[in-house]
Design a protein around this motif. Structure first.
Motif, PDB file in Angstrom:
ATOM      1  N   GLY A  79       2.428   6.872   1.724  1.00  0.00           N
ATOM      2  CA  GLY A  79       3.130   6.752   0.451  1.00  0.00           C
ATOM      3  C   GLY A  79       2.912   7.967  -0.433  1.00  0.00           C
ATOM      4  O   GLY A  79       3.839   8.433  -1.104  1.00  0.00           O
ATOM      5  N   LEU A  80       1.683   8.489  -0.423  1.00  0.00           N
ATOM      6  CA  LEU A  80       1.415   9.717  -1.175  1.00  0.00           C
ATOM      7  C   LEU A  80       2.293  10.860  -0.679  1.00  0.00           C
ATOM      8  O   LEU A  80       2.846  11.634  -1.469  1.00  0.00           O
ATOM      9  N   LEU A 127       1.262   9.127  -7.101  1.00  0.00           N
ATOM     10  CA  LEU A 127       1.720  10.499  -7.329  1.00  0.00           C
ATOM     11  C   LEU A 127       3.071  10.572  -8.022  1.00  0.00           C
ATOM     12  O   LEU A 127       3.548  11.659  -8.327  1.00  0.00           O
ATOM     13  N   PHE A 128       3.692   9.430  -8.255  1.00  0.00           N
ATOM     14  CA  PHE A 128       5.045   9.438  -8.807  1.00  0.00           C
ATOM     15  C   PHE A 128       5.084  10.075 -10.192  1.00  0.00           C
ATOM     16  O   PHE A 128       5.951  10.905 -10.487  1.00  0.00           O
ATOM     17  N   SER A 129       4.157   9.689 -11.048  1.00  0.00           N
ATOM     18  CA  SER A 129       4.159  10.240 -12.405  1.00  0.00           C
ATOM     19  C   SER A 129       3.855  11.732 -12.392  1.00  0.00           C
ATOM     20  O   SER A 129       4.479  12.522 -13.122  1.00  0.00           O
ATOM     21  N   TRP A 130       2.906  12.134 -11.559  1.00  0.00           N
ATOM     22  CA  TRP A 130       2.541  13.556 -11.470  1.00  0.00           C
ATOM     23  C   TRP A 130       3.706  14.374 -10.934  1.00  0.00           C
ATOM     24  O   TRP A 130       4.061  15.425 -11.479  1.00  0.00           O
ATOM     25  N   ASN A 131       4.323  13.899  -9.858  1.00  0.00           N
ATOM     26  CA  ASN A 131       5.469  14.612  -9.298  1.00  0.00           C
ATOM     27  C   ASN A 131       6.650  14.635 -10.262  1.00  0.00           C
ATOM     28  O   ASN A 131       7.435  15.587 -10.279  1.00  0.00           O
ATOM     29  N   SER A 132       6.772  13.579 -11.063  1.00  0.00           N
ATOM     30  CA  SER A 132       7.850  13.547 -12.048  1.00  0.00           C
ATOM     31  C   SER A 132       7.681  14.658 -13.072  1.00  0.00           C
ATOM     32  O   SER A 132       8.657  15.294 -13.495  1.00  0.00           O
ATOM     33  N   CYS A 169       0.830  -1.207   0.000  1.00  0.00           N
ATOM     34  CA  CYS A 169       0.000   0.000   0.000  1.00  0.00           C
ATOM     35  C   CYS A 169       0.864   1.256   0.000  1.00  0.00           C
ATOM     36  O   CYS A 169       0.535   2.250  -0.659  1.00  0.00           O
ATOM     37  N   TRP A 170       1.977   1.206   0.729  1.00  0.00           N
ATOM     38  CA  TRP A 170       2.886   2.356   0.747  1.00  0.00           C
ATOM     39  C   TRP A 170       3.500   2.581  -0.636  1.00  0.00           C
ATOM     40  O   TRP A 170       3.590   3.713  -1.113  1.00  0.00           O
ATOM     41  N   LEU A 171       3.887   1.493  -1.284  1.00  0.00           N
ATOM     42  CA  LEU A 171       4.441   1.606  -2.638  1.00  0.00           C
ATOM     43  C   LEU A 171       3.391   2.106  -3.625  1.00  0.00           C
ATOM     44  O   LEU A 171       3.689   2.918  -4.511  1.00  0.00           O
ATOM     45  N   LEU A 172       2.154   1.631  -3.468  1.00  0.00           N
ATOM     46  CA  LEU A 172       1.085   2.075  -4.358  1.00  0.00           C
ATOM     47  C   LEU A 172       0.771   3.553  -4.142  1.00  0.00           C
ATOM     48  O   LEU A 172       0.438   4.274  -5.088  1.00  0.00           O
ATOM     49  N   GLY A 173       0.863   4.007  -2.889  1.00  0.00           N
ATOM     50  CA  GLY A 173       0.684   5.427  -2.622  1.00  0.00           C
ATOM     51  C   GLY A 173       1.741   6.257  -3.328  1.00  0.00           C
ATOM     52  O   GLY A 173       1.451   7.309  -3.910  1.00  0.00           O
TER      53      GLY A 173
END
Length: 242
Positions: free
Chosen positions: A102-103, A31-36, A23-27
């Protein structure tokens, strides 16, 4: 169809801590792509200088295309976050907490990754572009990893199977079934209107205070990052010797 032991909690909650980690990784992945897209601002500035409309290096069409893609990332992120929160709400509170953690960690991780990839090619020819491409490659790989985790690894955990089967047995497959499980079938038969699905507008009006809160939070957040932080306020220093 639920199995005879579908409502029996798994012994010692097998897979609980693995599920929390996933769940932490999924969080992070949400947002990973957006933050990228946001943390690559230095590369965008190189491609699209201020004279974009007349002689920008990247071209107006490319700039508009990236803006559209960025907007699509935001829409996709909203759908993914909503879906994940809805799914995890049927499970343990720790799963939601880990997902939200994670988020929160996603911004720090993407920033650190950008610093590393930029520093790795700092003294090489066309280093800014190479660092940006490596950064996007790692981000894309992580996104695919999250998709595989959610599609194949997460559903196989015993604790996840238990809570999903429990939710299904309680009537979470459809909106009508959800309502029937809450208010009771007999009451629903007496007043069928209680099983009618609310429209998007009706749901918005019922939750207008929450919607307004979320809107203001994101306006404030995006005004600071990347809004204010992306502005060119000139060159500054801490003085001699610093």
């Amino acid at each position: 169809m639920a199995t005879p032991h579908a409502n029996v909690p798994p012994a010692n909650l097998e897979g609980k801590y693995i599920a929390i980690l996933v769940c932490w990784l999924l969080g992070n992945g949400c947002l990973f792509s957006w933050n990228s897209m946001l943390t690559i601002g230095d590369y965008y500035s190189y491609l699209f200088p201020l004279d974009l409309a007349t002689s920008g290096k990247g071209g107006l069409g490319t700039f508009i295309g990236i803006c559209v893609i960025s907007g699509a990332f935001g829409v996709a992120d909203a759908h993914v976050q909503g879906g994940m929160v809805g799914d995890l709400s049927f499970m343990r509170p720790e799963f939601i907490q880990s997902f939200l953690a994670g988020l929160a960690a996603s911004g720090a991780l993407t920033s650190a990754l950008r610093l590393i990839t930029k520093a790795a090619f700092e003294n090489t020819k066309d280093g800014l572009r190479k660092g940006a491409l490596l950064f996007f490659a790692i981000s894309t790989f992580f996104e695919f990893l999250c998709v595989l985790l959610y599609a194949f690894a997460f559903p196989k955990l015993p604790i996840v199977k238990y809570y999903r089967s429990k939710a299904a047995s309680e009537g979470s497959k459809t909106v009508s079934a959800d309502l029937a499980a809450d208010i009771g079938v007999l009451q629903a038969e007496e007043d069928p209107k209680q099983l009618e699905r609310l429209s998007t507008k009706e749901l918005l009006l019922l939750n207008i205070d929450y919607a307004l809160d979320m809107f203001l939070i994101f306006v404030l957040t995006l005004s600071i990052f990347p809004g204010f932080l992306s502005e060119d306020t000139g060159s500054h220093s801490l003085g001699q010797g610093l």
